[in-house]
Design a protein around this motif. Structure first.
Motif, PDB file in Angstrom:
ATOM      1  N   UNK A   1     -12.856  -9.933   3.246  1.00  0.00           N
ATOM      2  CA  UNK A   1     -12.886  -8.510   2.715  1.00  0.00           C
ATOM      3  C   UNK A   1     -11.710  -7.396   2.804  1.00  0.00           C
ATOM      4  N   UNK A   2     -11.299  -7.583   2.290  1.00  0.00           N
ATOM      5  CA  UNK A   2     -10.145  -5.600   2.032  1.00  0.00           C
ATOM      6  C   UNK A   2     -10.537  -4.534   1.204  1.00  0.00           C
ATOM      7  N   UNK A   3     -10.376  -3.115   2.084  1.00  0.00           N
ATOM      8  CA  UNK A   3     -10.202  -1.917   1.932  1.00  0.00           C
ATOM      9  C   UNK A   3      -9.486  -1.384   2.080  1.00  0.00           C
ATOM     10  N   UNK A   4      -8.939  -0.815   0.760  1.00  0.00           N
ATOM     11  CA  UNK A   4      -7.132  -0.082   1.080  1.00  0.00           C
ATOM     12  C   UNK A   4      -7.472   1.587   0.703  1.00  0.00           C
ATOM     13  N   UNK A   5      -7.065   2.566   1.217  1.00  0.00           N
ATOM     14  CA  UNK A   5      -7.088   3.554   0.981  1.00  0.00           C
ATOM     15  C   UNK A   5      -6.396   4.265   0.595  1.00  0.00           C
TER      16      UNK A   5
ATOM     17  N   UNK B   1      -1.906   1.369  -7.715  1.00  0.00           N
ATOM     18  CA  UNK B   1      -2.837   0.493  -8.526  1.00  0.00           C
ATOM     19  C   UNK B   1      -3.615  -0.678  -7.311  1.00  0.00           C
ATOM     20  N   UNK B   2      -4.089  -0.943  -7.267  1.00  0.00           N
ATOM     21  CA  UNK B   2      -4.435  -2.193  -6.850  1.00  0.00           C
ATOM     22  C   UNK B   2      -4.194  -3.642  -7.515  1.00  0.00           C
TER      23      UNK B   2
ATOM     24  N   UNK C   1       0.569  -1.230   0.265  1.00  0.00           N
ATOM     25  CA  UNK C   1       0.176  -0.181   0.382  1.00  0.00           C
ATOM     26  C   UNK C   1       0.853   0.657   0.109  1.00  0.00           C
ATOM     27  N   UNK C   2       2.350   1.292   0.880  1.00  0.00           N
ATOM     28  CA  UNK C   2       2.967   2.454   0.914  1.00  0.00           C
ATOM     29  C   UNK C   2       3.496   2.785  -1.098  1.00  0.00           C
ATOM     30  N   UNK C   3       3.485   2.400  -1.897  1.00  0.00           N
ATOM     31  CA  UNK C   3       4.040   1.987  -2.918  1.00  0.00           C
ATOM     32  C   UNK C   3       2.913   2.151  -3.743  1.00  0.00           C
ATOM     33  N   UNK C   4       2.472   0.749  -3.829  1.00  0.00           N
ATOM     34  CA  UNK C   4       1.384   0.891  -4.936  1.00  0.00           C
ATOM     35  C   UNK C   4       0.441   2.125  -5.350  1.00  0.00           C
TER      36      UNK C   4
ATOM     37  N   UNK D   1      -8.022   2.211  -3.084  1.00  0.00           N
ATOM     38  CA  UNK D   1      -6.452   1.423  -4.445  1.00  0.00           C
ATOM     39  C   UNK D   1      -7.586   0.357  -4.414  1.00  0.00           C
ATOM     40  N   UNK D   2      -8.116  -0.354  -3.514  1.00  0.00           N
ATOM     41  CA  UNK D   2      -8.853  -1.935  -3.597  1.00  0.00           C
ATOM     42  C   UNK D   2      -9.504  -2.261  -2.443  1.00  0.00           C
ATOM     43  N   UNK D   3     -10.573  -2.582  -3.058  1.00  0.00           N
ATOM     44  CA  UNK D   3     -12.311  -3.003  -2.089  1.00  0.00           C
ATOM     45  C   UNK D   3     -12.489  -4.654  -2.735  1.00  0.00           C
TER      46      UNK D   3
END
Length: 90
Positions: A40-44, A20-21, A15-18, A50-52
């Motif tokens: 389930x994953x949610x990264x913002x 996109x997901x 997440x620190x470098x991406x 970024x990804x949900x």
């Protein structure tokens, strides 16, 4: 170290470098394919999602897939996540 901690460390570094997901999706799908992750994953980042996405089964016996709306019985599991977040901030 347990699988949950390894998964969180991997996701936080991605997440620190991406931008996109795609990288995170590949990482999580690999864990799912090894039957080591289901959820389930949610990264913002900076207010942008970024990804949900949902991975694995909500009910293996009945072959029901997870969705982003699946409700989980997590009990006291959140204490571990809070502890890791606090340690990362330290």
């Amino acid at each position: 170290m347990n699988y949950c901690a390894l998964l969180l460390i991997g996701i936080s570094s991605l997440a620190a470098s991406a931008q996109s997901g795609k990288e995170m999706d590949s990482y999580l799908q690999a864990w799912t394919d090894m039957d080591m992750f289901s959820g389930t994953v949610l990264v913002a980042k900076d207010g942008n999602i970024i990804i949900h996405k949902a991975y694995g089964k909500a009910n293996v016996g009945q072959n029901i897939e997870n969705t982003c709306e699946t409700r989980f019985r997590i009990g006291s599991l959140t204490k571990s996540f809070t502890a890791m977040a606090v340690l990362q901030l330290q």
